[in-house]
Design an enzyme around this catalytic site. Structure first.
Site, short mmCIF file in Angstrom:
data_model
loop_
_atom_site.label_atom_id
_atom_site.label_comp_id
_atom_site.label_asym_id
_atom_site.label_seq_id
_atom_site.Cartn_x
_atom_site.Cartn_y
_atom_site.Cartn_z
N ASN A 157 -114.29 -20.61 -56.55
CA ASN A 157 -113.31 -20.65 -57.63
C ASN A 157 -111.94 -20.39 -57.05
O ASN A 157 -111.80 -19.69 -56.03
CB ASN A 157 -113.62 -19.60 -58.70
CG ASN A 157 -112.63 -19.65 -59.85
OD1 ASN A 157 -112.39 -20.69 -60.43
ND2 ASN A 157 -112.02 -18.50 -60.16
N HIS A 213 -108.33 -18.76 -58.28
CA HIS A 213 -107.80 -17.93 -59.37
C HIS A 213 -106.32 -17.66 -59.10
O HIS A 213 -105.97 -17.20 -58.00
CB HIS A 213 -108.58 -16.61 -59.46
CG HIS A 213 -108.08 -15.72 -60.54
ND1 HIS A 213 -108.40 -15.90 -61.87
CD2 HIS A 213 -107.25 -14.65 -60.50
CE1 HIS A 213 -107.78 -14.98 -62.60
NE2 HIS A 213 -107.08 -14.21 -61.79
N SER A 222 -105.92 -16.74 -55.21
CA SER A 222 -107.09 -16.32 -54.44
C SER A 222 -108.19 -17.37 -54.55
O SER A 222 -108.44 -17.88 -55.65
CB SER A 222 -107.64 -14.99 -54.98
OG SER A 222 -106.63 -13.99 -55.03
N ASP A 260 -114.20 -13.15 -61.87
CA ASP A 260 -113.10 -13.06 -60.89
C ASP A 260 -113.27 -11.88 -59.94
O ASP A 260 -112.28 -11.32 -59.47
CB ASP A 260 -111.76 -12.96 -61.64
CG ASP A 260 -111.53 -14.19 -62.51
OD1 ASP A 260 -110.84 -14.05 -63.53
OD2 ASP A 260 -112.05 -15.26 -62.17
N1 LIG Z 1 -119.29 -15.58 -64.15
C1 LIG Z 1 -118.11 -16.13 -63.77
N2 LIG Z 1 -117.63 -17.18 -64.46
C2 LIG Z 1 -116.44 -17.73 -64.09
C3 LIG Z 1 -115.70 -17.19 -63.03
C4 LIG Z 1 -116.25 -16.08 -62.31
O1 LIG Z 1 -115.65 -15.58 -61.33
N3 LIG Z 1 -117.46 -15.59 -62.71
N4 LIG Z 1 -114.44 -17.70 -62.73
C5 LIG Z 1 -113.84 -18.41 -63.86
C6 LIG Z 1 -112.48 -19.00 -63.68
N5 LIG Z 1 -111.54 -18.10 -64.39
C7 LIG Z 1 -110.56 -17.54 -63.60
O2 LIG Z 1 -110.40 -17.85 -62.41
C8 LIG Z 1 -111.64 -17.83 -65.77
C9 LIG Z 1 -112.02 -18.85 -66.64
C10 LIG Z 1 -112.14 -18.58 -68.02
C11 LIG Z 1 -111.87 -17.32 -68.52
C12 LIG Z 1 -112.06 -17.07 -69.99
O3 LIG Z 1 -111.68 -16.01 -70.50
N6 LIG Z 1 -112.65 -18.04 -70.68
C13 LIG Z 1 -112.96 -17.93 -72.14
C14 LIG Z 1 -112.39 -19.14 -72.84
C15 LIG Z 1 -110.92 -19.31 -72.52
C16 LIG Z 1 -110.40 -20.69 -72.97
O4 LIG Z 1 -111.21 -21.53 -73.39
O5 LIG Z 1 -109.18 -20.87 -72.84
C17 LIG Z 1 -114.47 -17.91 -72.35
O6 LIG Z 1 -115.21 -18.45 -71.49
O7 LIG Z 1 -114.87 -17.41 -73.42
C18 LIG Z 1 -111.48 -16.30 -67.67
C19 LIG Z 1 -111.35 -16.55 -66.30
C20 LIG Z 1 -114.77 -19.49 -64.34
N7 LIG Z 1 -115.98 -18.81 -64.78
N1 GAR Z 2 -108.91 -18.57 -64.49
C1 GAR Z 2 -108.97 -19.87 -63.90
C2 GAR Z 2 -107.58 -20.44 -63.79
O1 GAR Z 2 -106.68 -20.06 -64.51
N2 GAR Z 2 -107.44 -21.37 -62.84
C3 GAR Z 2 -106.17 -22.01 -62.66
O2 GAR Z 2 -106.08 -23.12 -63.53
C4 GAR Z 2 -105.17 -24.05 -62.93
C5 GAR Z 2 -105.84 -25.39 -62.99
O3 GAR Z 2 -104.90 -26.38 -62.65
P1 GAR Z 2 -105.42 -27.88 -62.40
O4 GAR Z 2 -106.32 -28.21 -63.56
O5 GAR Z 2 -104.15 -28.68 -62.38
O6 GAR Z 2 -106.15 -27.86 -61.08
C6 GAR Z 2 -104.94 -23.61 -61.47
O7 GAR Z 2 -103.66 -22.99 -61.34
C7 GAR Z 2 -106.02 -22.57 -61.26
O8 GAR Z 2 -105.64 -21.52 -60.35
#
Ligand SMILES: Nc1nc2c(c(=O)[nH]1)N[C@@H](CN(C=O)c1ccc(C(=O)N[C@@H](CCC(=O)O)C(=O)O)cc1)CN2
Ligand code: GAR
Length: 217
Positions: free
Chosen positions: A108, A110, A137, A146
């Site tokens: 992932n 982040h 990251s 994360d």
């Molecule tokens: N178990 C894990 N799942 C995910 C990870 C992880 O490390 N462990 N990384 C995320 C990516 N991410 C940040 O990098 C991230 C994505 C989504 C959310 C979140 O709060 N999602 C909500 C919905 C939000 C929306 O639809 O806008 C949800 O799922 O209820 C936080 C962090 C990917 N998954």
């Molecule tokens: N928590 C997950 C998150 O926020 N990820 C972030 O979403 C963007 C996706 O951009 P993209 O769709 O243009 O690649 C990127 O900036 C990535 O780091």
């Protein structure tokens, strides 16, 4: 030898595009077999179609539970038998069953210097905290959000007049460098996850991974 990967997205897909471009330019020896989005209107699906890559739109709202969505998502991914699953702006929290299934072969990106600012709205949170530094990251995905082992980080400054939008542009520029680099290391079998720690070229990385500098290739 082909190196099949599947990319999960939810939005624009500019990180996906960086991987597609480096693959097409021969800089990254991967085969993006499929792009899967939980949002049918994700522009990243158009990017994939333009590149001739198979696409799947799995609307998470069509499923009764997170577990049912993840089960269908896992089946969709497994048909491609990927060596790596790349989350590129995939905005759904994944269940433990799913993350365990892909443990050690799911990355992932982040938009923060983890462990700071896990979750959402990271750019605005860093600005609101009056931070002077921010970044991105790349980490292995674990069941805890994360919190997976960090591979690479890259940082940028937060200037006085910075907005979430201007900061996102700076962070994106770093993403397009370090994400393909991490995928390249994994493809070259230089990068593994062992007992929750990142091993690169046989060396255990520090908790914060490697801080990207221009000299790294
Ligand atoms: N178990 C894990 N799942 C995910 C990870 C992880 O490390 N462990 N990384 C995320 C990516 N991410 C940040 O990098 C991230 C994505 C989504 C959310 C979140 O709060 N999602 C909500 C919905 C939000 C929306 O639809 O806008 C949800 O799922 O209820 C936080 C962090 C990917 N998954
Ligand atoms: N928590 C997950 C998150 O926020 N990820 C972030 O979403 C963007 C996706 O951009 P993209 O769709 O243009 O690649 C990127 O900036 C990535 O780091």
């Amino acid at each position: 030898m082909s190196f099949p990967i599947v990319v999960l997205i939810s939005g624009s897909g500019s990180n996906l595009q960086a991987l597609i471009d480096q693959s097409l330019q021969g800089e990254l020896d991967i085969n993006i077999c499929a792009v899967i989005s939980n949002k049918a209107d994700a522009y990243g699906l158009e990017r994939a179609k333009l590149a001739g890559i198979a696409t799947h739109a799995l609307n998470h709202k069509s499923f009764g539970s997170r577990e049912e969505f993840d089960s269908e998502l896992q089946k969709t991914i497994d048909q491609y038998q990927p060596k790596l699953v790349v989350l590129a702006g995939f905005m759904r929290i994944l269940t433990e069953t799913f993350t365990k299934h892909f443990e050690g072969r799911m990355l992932n990106i982040h938009p923060s210097l983890l462990p700071k600012y896990k979750g959402l709205n990271t750019h605005q949170r860093a600005i609101d905290a009056n931070d002077t530094k921010h970044g991105v990251s790349v980490h292995f995905v674990s069941s805890e959000l994360d919190a997976g082992a960090i591979i690479l980080q890259a940082s940028t400054s937060i200037e006085k007049e910075e907005t979430a939008e201007t900061l996102a542009v700076k962070v994106h520029a770093l993403e397009y460098i370090i994400y393909p680099l991490a995928v390249k290391w994994f493809r070259e079998d230089r990068l593994t996850l062992h007992n929750g720690h990142v091993i690169l070229d046989g060396e255990t990385l520090p908790e914060s991974g490697i801080r990207y500098q221009k000299v790294l290739t």
